[in-house]
Enzyme design. Sequence first.
Site, short mmCIF file in Angstrom:
data_model
loop_
_atom_site.label_atom_id
_atom_site.label_comp_id
_atom_site.label_asym_id
_atom_site.label_seq_id
_atom_site.Cartn_x
_atom_site.Cartn_y
_atom_site.Cartn_z
N ASP A 154 -14.71 100.11 79.72
CA ASP A 154 -14.79 101.56 79.97
C ASP A 154 -15.84 102.19 79.05
OD1 ASP A 154 -12.34 101.47 81.70
OD2 ASP A 154 -11.48 100.82 79.81
N HIS B 45 -6.16 102.14 79.33
CA HIS B 45 -7.12 101.56 80.27
C HIS B 45 -6.56 101.80 81.68
CE1 HIS B 45 -9.87 98.99 82.38
NE2 HIS B 45 -8.85 98.32 82.89
P1 NAI Z 1 -7.83 86.75 88.89
O1 NAI Z 1 -6.69 87.00 89.80
O2 NAI Z 1 -9.13 86.25 89.44
O3 NAI Z 1 -7.36 85.71 87.76
C1 NAI Z 1 -6.17 85.84 87.06
C2 NAI Z 1 -5.72 84.45 86.68
O4 NAI Z 1 -4.57 84.58 85.86
C3 NAI Z 1 -5.30 83.60 87.89
O5 NAI Z 1 -5.97 82.35 87.86
C4 NAI Z 1 -3.79 83.46 87.70
O6 NAI Z 1 -3.29 82.23 88.21
C5 NAI Z 1 -3.69 83.55 86.19
N1 NAI Z 1 -2.34 83.83 85.69
C6 NAI Z 1 -1.36 84.57 86.26
N2 NAI Z 1 -0.26 84.53 85.51
C7 NAI Z 1 -0.54 83.77 84.43
C8 NAI Z 1 0.21 83.35 83.31
N3 NAI Z 1 1.49 83.72 83.14
N4 NAI Z 1 -0.39 82.56 82.39
C9 NAI Z 1 -1.66 82.17 82.56
N5 NAI Z 1 -2.42 82.51 83.62
C10 NAI Z 1 -1.86 83.32 84.54
O7 NAI Z 1 -8.03 88.11 88.07
P2 NAI Z 1 -9.27 88.59 87.20
O8 NAI Z 1 -10.21 89.34 88.05
O9 NAI Z 1 -9.79 87.45 86.40
O10 NAI Z 1 -8.55 89.67 86.27
C11 NAI Z 1 -7.57 89.30 85.33
C12 NAI Z 1 -6.85 90.51 84.76
O11 NAI Z 1 -7.75 91.33 84.04
C13 NAI Z 1 -6.22 91.43 85.82
O12 NAI Z 1 -4.96 91.85 85.34
C14 NAI Z 1 -7.16 92.61 85.86
O13 NAI Z 1 -6.51 93.78 86.31
C15 NAI Z 1 -7.53 92.70 84.40
N6 NAI Z 1 -8.74 93.44 84.10
C16 NAI Z 1 -8.74 94.21 82.96
C17 NAI Z 1 -9.85 94.91 82.57
C18 NAI Z 1 -9.83 95.73 81.32
O14 NAI Z 1 -10.84 96.40 81.07
N7 NAI Z 1 -8.78 95.73 80.51
C19 NAI Z 1 -11.08 94.87 83.37
C20 NAI Z 1 -11.00 94.03 84.53
C21 NAI Z 1 -9.87 93.34 84.87
#
Ligand code: NAI
Length: 337
Positions: free
Chosen positions: A162, A190
């Site tokens: 952000d 966030h």
């Molecule tokens: P994605 O869905 O491509 O990958 C998430 C991965 O986490 C998947 O491979 C899934 O199997 C794994 N996962 C789920 N539960 C798990 C657990 N208990 N232990 C280990 N791995 C687990 O999602 P992406 O795009 O990589 O985003 C990940 C997270 O980051 C989302 O929650 C998204 O909302 C968040 N995010 C946060 C941002 C921030 O600025 N704070 C910015 C962008 C995304």
Amino acid sequence: MVGIAEPLRVLVTGAAGQIAYSLLFGIAKGDVFGKDQSLILVLLDITPMMPVLNGVVMELEDCALPILKEVIATDKEAEAFKDLDVAILVGSMPRREGMERKDLLKANVKIFKSQGAALDKYSKKTVKVLVVGNPANTNCLIASKSASSIPKENFTCLTRLDHNRAQSQIAVRLGIPAKDVKNVIIWGNHSSTQFPDVNHAKATVKGKTIGVYEAVQDDSWLKGDFITTVQQRGAAVIKARKLSSAMSAAKAICDHVRDWWFGTHEGEFVSMGVISDGNSYGIPEDLIYSFPVAIKNQSWKIIEGLPIDDFSREKMKLTADELVDERDTALQFISSE
Ligand code: NAI
């Protein structure tokens, strides 16, 4: 501090996901801990994702990177959290269609309670934790509460994306490089209630460094569309890409951890979700709230004493109220388990 010769043990969770796909390369080529610091990368994901994770491991091997000593891929928390120097918690339960915010929070409380307990049990007491998985602030608070032997200051959440978005919006508007905009602030959660604040930011235009309000000369844009654009940028990327921000999220994670590791420049600050002790800017205690921080010797400090006008105070309170509500709901789930 860990010596150069000793490899750092760095965990990335959600390692088979799309953010990790960009992030792991950034870390493994030295963008975060330096080009001379050897690394052991530990990759955690859930069991059904293990075949995908193996593909990621193959690609990391195929990069033939000089500082990558070892890659460990696992679906077991006991193995993943062992002896960690740094934990980057990206994996979380995604919001599915029709899922209520409450249900999402509940699923994530469970994950971050368990990972907090694993940090407590298996990691070094000096471990630095960055929570990225949403709802990032509250997940971070739950992880910290579940790891009572690790200092609260070691838990942070990502609002650097952000922050970078706000910095870049100003730079584009002024037609200058992003590096010439400094000291923007993201206050709070966030989420779309965050308050991107440029009252204290500076821009260097034609060799002269001035306040952003003076440089932009459009108060109604700065108090209106600028704020909503930053607040809703994540949704705009999803709409365009049909996937959430990944490359920019990975870059922001690298920025966050690198600055935590090596420090911020004199006179500059960055935004980080950190524990509020109730003594800064009237924000209630026991929240992970995004503040402006300066970092020295791997310790962050909230920048105190910035003058806050009524417009800003109201926005800072609104996002704090949302975090209080999220925290209280999350704690109810924990106590009812
Ligand atoms: P994605 O869905 O491509 O990958 C998430 C991965 O986490 C998947 O491979 C899934 O199997 C794994 N996962 C789920 N539960 C798990 C657990 N208990 N232990 C280990 N791995 C687990 O999602 P992406 O795009 O990589 O985003 C990940 C997270 O980051 C989302 O929650 C998204 O909302 C968040 N995010 C946060 C941002 C921030 O600025 N704070 C910015 C962008 C995304």
